[in-house]
Scaffold this motif. Structure first.
Motif, short mmCIF file in Angstrom:
data_model
loop_
_atom_site.label_atom_id
_atom_site.label_comp_id
_atom_site.label_asym_id
_atom_site.label_seq_id
_atom_site.Cartn_x
_atom_site.Cartn_y
_atom_site.Cartn_z
N LEU A 29 -0.25 8.20 -5.09
CA LEU A 29 0.36 9.40 -4.46
C LEU A 29 -0.01 9.71 -3.11
N ASP A 30 -1.47 9.73 -2.89
CA ASP A 30 -2.02 10.29 -1.38
C ASP A 30 -1.80 9.09 -0.54
N ARG A 31 -1.48 7.90 -0.91
CA ARG A 31 -1.29 6.59 -0.04
C ARG A 31 0.11 6.70 0.28
N VAL A 32 0.77 6.84 -0.71
CA VAL A 32 2.46 7.08 -0.57
C VAL A 32 2.65 8.19 0.32
N LEU A 33 2.03 9.43 0.15
CA LEU A 33 2.50 10.64 1.14
C LEU A 33 2.10 10.43 2.49
N THR A 63 -7.71 7.86 3.15
CA THR A 63 -7.80 9.00 1.88
C THR A 63 -9.07 8.74 1.13
N ASP A 64 -9.54 9.91 0.58
CA ASP A 64 -10.61 9.87 -0.16
C ASP A 64 -10.43 9.80 -1.72
N ALA A 107 2.28 7.10 8.68
CA ALA A 107 1.29 6.04 8.79
C ALA A 107 2.00 4.66 8.72
N ASP A 108 1.37 3.87 9.46
CA ASP A 108 1.79 2.34 9.34
C ASP A 108 1.20 1.75 8.40
N ASP A 109 -0.16 2.31 7.75
CA ASP A 109 -1.01 1.54 6.65
C ASP A 109 -1.91 2.74 6.08
N CYS A 110 -2.30 2.69 5.01
CA CYS A 110 -3.29 3.62 4.44
C CYS A 110 -4.01 2.97 3.41
N LEU A 111 -5.38 3.41 3.96
CA LEU A 111 -6.50 2.64 2.95
C LEU A 111 -7.22 3.75 2.52
#
Length: 227
Positions: A82-86, A76-77, A92-96
């Motif tokens: 909140l965007d990582r949680v979404l 996510t940019d 997604a298994d992970d979010c960066l």
């Protein structure tokens, strides 16, 4: 590992595709969500930029997750929680957040694939192999399927135990002739040798109660499945 890179999840030095290839991975790039939908089922891992030109990234993540168990790392940019949680809620298994360090991406890939990797067969002791409902005990020479005792001949047991020890691997007829029937080179060729192996495999399938336990890999050999 076959990695599908969707969009442009860039770090400070550019796209990670070339760097992942240098680490030995097979990398395919998809610029759009439509391309990703056509390619993701062939991948072992999806790196998904949530900012796409044609499909909402969260919706794409949900559709990839619905299509199979392939692990997904999203990018996510915004840099907001909140965007990582979404992204995680979308499957997604992970979010960066972007930008990120490539070393962190590699560490996240290793962590995600470790969590999602299929479990190895449980080996209760040096002589027992358990795979799902199947339990093969070399010491007592007993085979149980869901608690039901299965009566096998000596060669049938030896064949099943060898396949169980090599669960997940394809074992060739040549290898079986060498290990189970004592052919010193494992090179007995011809219809007779093929019938010997195939007859025992057919009998085992019948006695185990499900042909899915021993799967034929055409032109190669056999692999023990999950029934």
């Amino acid at each position: 590992m076959h990695v599908l890179v969707v969009g442009t999840p860039e770090d400070g030095s550019g796209s990670p595709a070339a760097r992942l290839e240098r680490l030995g991975h097979d990398v395919t790039c998809a610029a759009t969500g439509a391309e990703a939908l056509a390619l993701h089922q062939e991948a072992d891992l999806v790196l998904l930029d949530l900012d796409l030109p044609d499909i909402d990234g969260l919706e794409l993540c949900r559709r990839i997750r619905a299509g199979g168990p392939v692990p997904v790392i999203a990018f996510t940019d915004s840099g907001t929680e909140l965007d990582r949680v979404l992204g995680l809620w979308a499957g997604a298994d992970d979010c960066l957040d972007k930008p990120y360090e490539f070393r962190e991406l590699v560490a996240r890939i290793e962590a995600v694939t470790r969590r999602t990797r299929p479990r190895e067969p449980v080996r209760e002791s040096l002589t027992v192999v358990s795979i799902g409902r199947l339990r093969v005990d070399a010491e007592s020479r007993e085979v149980l399927v869901g608690g039901r005792l299965v009566e096998l001949t000596r060669k049938e047991f030896d064949l099943l135990y060898y396949l169980a020890q090599n669960s997940g691997k394809v074992v060739s007829r040549h290898q079986l002739m060498k290990e189970i029937w004592g052919d010193p080179r494992g090179e007995t060729i011809g219809a007779r040798a093929s019938r010997t192996v195939d007859t025992h495999v057919s009998s085992l399938r019948s006695k185990l109660g499900d042909s899915g336990w021993i799967r034929t890999v055409r032109g190669v050999g056999f692999r023990l499945g999950a029934g």
